[in-house]
Motif scaffolding. Structure first.
Motif, mmCIF file in Angstrom:
data_model
loop_
_atom_site.group_PDB
_atom_site.id
_atom_site.type_symbol
_atom_site.label_atom_id
_atom_site.label_comp_id
_atom_site.label_asym_id
_atom_site.label_seq_id
_atom_site.Cartn_x
_atom_site.Cartn_y
_atom_site.Cartn_z
ATOM 1 N N ILE A 65 0.860 -1.187 0.000
ATOM 2 C CA ILE A 65 0.000 0.000 0.000
ATOM 3 C C ILE A 65 0.896 1.236 0.000
ATOM 4 O O ILE A 65 1.837 1.335 0.795
ATOM 5 C CB ILE A 65 -0.943 0.001 1.212
ATOM 6 C CG1 ILE A 65 -1.914 -1.186 1.110
ATOM 7 C CG2 ILE A 65 -1.709 1.319 1.296
ATOM 8 C CD1 ILE A 65 -2.818 -1.360 2.299
ATOM 9 N N SER A 67 1.149 5.685 -1.331
ATOM 10 C CA SER A 67 0.475 6.908 -1.783
ATOM 11 C C SER A 67 0.810 7.135 -3.255
ATOM 12 O O SER A 67 1.857 6.708 -3.737
ATOM 13 C CB SER A 67 0.942 8.112 -0.966
ATOM 14 O OG SER A 67 0.633 7.927 0.401
ATOM 15 N N GLU A 68 -0.082 7.801 -3.947
ATOM 16 C CA GLU A 68 0.167 8.122 -5.353
ATOM 17 C C GLU A 68 1.292 9.135 -5.481
ATOM 18 O O GLU A 68 1.386 10.090 -4.705
ATOM 19 C CB GLU A 68 -1.093 8.707 -6.004
ATOM 20 C CG GLU A 68 -2.154 7.693 -6.328
ATOM 21 C CD GLU A 68 -3.275 8.312 -7.150
ATOM 22 O OE1 GLU A 68 -2.979 9.193 -7.990
ATOM 23 O OE2 GLU A 68 -4.436 7.923 -6.940
ATOM 24 N N MET A 151 2.129 5.254 -9.660
ATOM 25 C CA MET A 151 2.380 4.253 -8.619
ATOM 26 C C MET A 151 3.713 3.534 -8.808
ATOM 27 O O MET A 151 3.995 2.561 -8.109
ATOM 28 C CB MET A 151 1.240 3.222 -8.593
ATOM 29 C CG MET A 151 -0.133 3.807 -8.272
ATOM 30 S SD MET A 151 -0.206 4.696 -6.690
ATOM 31 C CE MET A 151 -0.070 3.337 -5.522
ATOM 32 N N THR A 216 -3.240 2.173 -3.583
ATOM 33 C CA THR A 216 -3.492 3.133 -2.508
ATOM 34 C C THR A 216 -4.385 2.484 -1.455
ATOM 35 O O THR A 216 -5.013 1.447 -1.712
ATOM 36 C CB THR A 216 -4.181 4.386 -3.042
ATOM 37 O OG1 THR A 216 -5.488 4.023 -3.543
ATOM 38 C CG2 THR A 216 -3.377 5.046 -4.157
ATOM 39 N N ARG A 217 -4.467 3.091 -0.304
ATOM 40 C CA ARG A 217 -5.332 2.567 0.753
ATOM 41 C C ARG A 217 -6.787 2.547 0.302
ATOM 42 O O ARG A 217 -7.504 1.568 0.523
ATOM 43 C CB ARG A 217 -5.172 3.406 2.017
ATOM 44 C CG ARG A 217 -6.200 3.104 3.112
ATOM 45 C CD ARG A 217 -6.239 1.641 3.507
ATOM 46 N NE ARG A 217 -5.023 1.217 4.178
ATOM 47 C CZ ARG A 217 -4.806 -0.038 4.553
ATOM 48 N NH1 ARG A 217 -5.703 -0.994 4.301
ATOM 49 N NH2 ARG A 217 -3.678 -0.354 5.163
ATOM 50 N N SER A 218 -7.234 3.597 -0.364
ATOM 51 C CA SER A 218 -8.637 3.642 -0.806
ATOM 52 C C SER A 218 -8.901 2.595 -1.880
ATOM 53 O O SER A 218 -9.972 1.974 -1.904
ATOM 54 C CB SER A 218 -9.002 5.039 -1.322
ATOM 55 O OG SER A 218 -8.235 5.380 -2.460
ATOM 56 N N ASP A 219 -7.937 2.355 -2.767
ATOM 57 C CA ASP A 219 -8.111 1.318 -3.785
ATOM 58 C C ASP A 219 -8.125 -0.066 -3.142
ATOM 59 O O ASP A 219 -8.919 -0.936 -3.519
ATOM 60 C CB ASP A 219 -6.992 1.394 -4.825
ATOM 61 C CG ASP A 219 -7.150 2.584 -5.773
ATOM 62 O OD1 ASP A 219 -8.221 3.213 -5.763
ATOM 63 O OD2 ASP A 219 -6.192 2.865 -6.518
ATOM 64 N N HIS A 220 -7.266 -0.283 -2.162
ATOM 65 C CA HIS A 220 -7.228 -1.557 -1.446
ATOM 66 C C HIS A 220 -8.571 -1.846 -0.783
ATOM 67 O O HIS A 220 -9.118 -2.957 -0.911
ATOM 68 C CB HIS A 220 -6.121 -1.532 -0.387
ATOM 69 C CG HIS A 220 -6.056 -2.763 0.466
ATOM 70 N ND1 HIS A 220 -6.894 -2.955 1.558
ATOM 71 C CD2 HIS A 220 -5.264 -3.867 0.393
ATOM 72 C CE1 HIS A 220 -6.618 -4.122 2.103
ATOM 73 N NE2 HIS A 220 -5.632 -4.690 1.434
#
Length: 230
Positions: A65, A67-68, A151, A216-220
């Motif tokens: 995980i 950040s972009e 990424m 990213t955390r939100s994508d995960h």
């Protein structure tokens, strides 16, 4: 005698039907345009293969995980030739994917897809494809190129970026409308129809693992939710 007459008449009828069918079938082989009534099994299927969900969950847990990064330096041509024949089958990747994902496919020669029908995985709508209006059906990168750049793909070799951009496992034929809406968003910002979210997550995770791309955390978290729909 009456029964024998009936049997003889039936035999003559069947023979006549066979004689008619042969030239019609042969006629379908002439010319450059071929028609497949069913096409290949769509890569946009809403049902995962057995074991795919469990594998995706395991692989998702192992993805890094992060950040972009920024978009600085990104251009489409940084990912090499568009629709290059990287699998060396004689057909470019766009026509390969159209032939794979459409049904009722009409072709010119062996490669060029002229027409077909798309069961759009992103919206669930049926879309008619014709080469003269090619933008109606587009080839999407499940893990978007610009997102991959942010990424970590910016640090890849040109050859690896080109392979990524033309990898069949990361390509889907989709309707142009949701594809434009998706743009370079990850699953934390954009999602397909509910019926495709499971398979979409399986594909996304598989590509991320194959190319060692983080999420990213939100994508995960979104991918985790999508897999819960399997």
């Amino acid at each position: 005698m009456k029964q024998a007459s009936v049997l003889l008449k039936a035999a003559r009828t069947a023979a006549a039907g066979l004689a008619l069918a042969v030239p019609l079938a042969a006629a379908g082989c002439e010319g450059d345009v071929g028609l497949s009534e069913t096409g290949s099994p769509s890569s946009g299927s809403t049902k995962p293969a057995s074991g795919d969900e469990a594998k995706a969950r395991k692989n998702l847990s192992g993805l890094r995980i992060a950040s972009e990064g920024d978009r600085d330096g990104y251009r489409r041509d940084k990912f090499g030739t568009r629709w290059k024949d990287t699998d060396h089958n004689g057909c470019d990747q766009r026509n390969d994917v159209l032939a794979r994902d459409l049904t009722k496919v009409e072709k010119k020669g062996r490669c060029i897809v002229l027409a077909g029908r798309l069961d759009d995985p992103y919206s669930g709508k049926q879309i008619a494809f014709e080469k003269k209006d090619a933008a109606e059906v587009q080839i999407d990168h499940v893990y978007p190129l610009a997102l991959a750049w942010r990424m970590g793909a910016s640090r890849w070799s040109e050859d690896k970026r080109e392979q990524f951009a033309n990898d069949h496992d990361n390509l889907l034929a989709v309707w142009g409308v949701p594809n434009r809406d998706k743009s370079d968003s990850g699953p934390g910002e954009w999602k397909p129809q509910k019926g495709f979210q499971c398979v979409y997550a399986i594909k996304y995770v598989a590509v991320a693992k194959e190319y060692s791309l983080p999420v990213t955390r939100s994508d995960h978290d979104a991918l985790q939710d999508f897999l819960a729909r399997c």
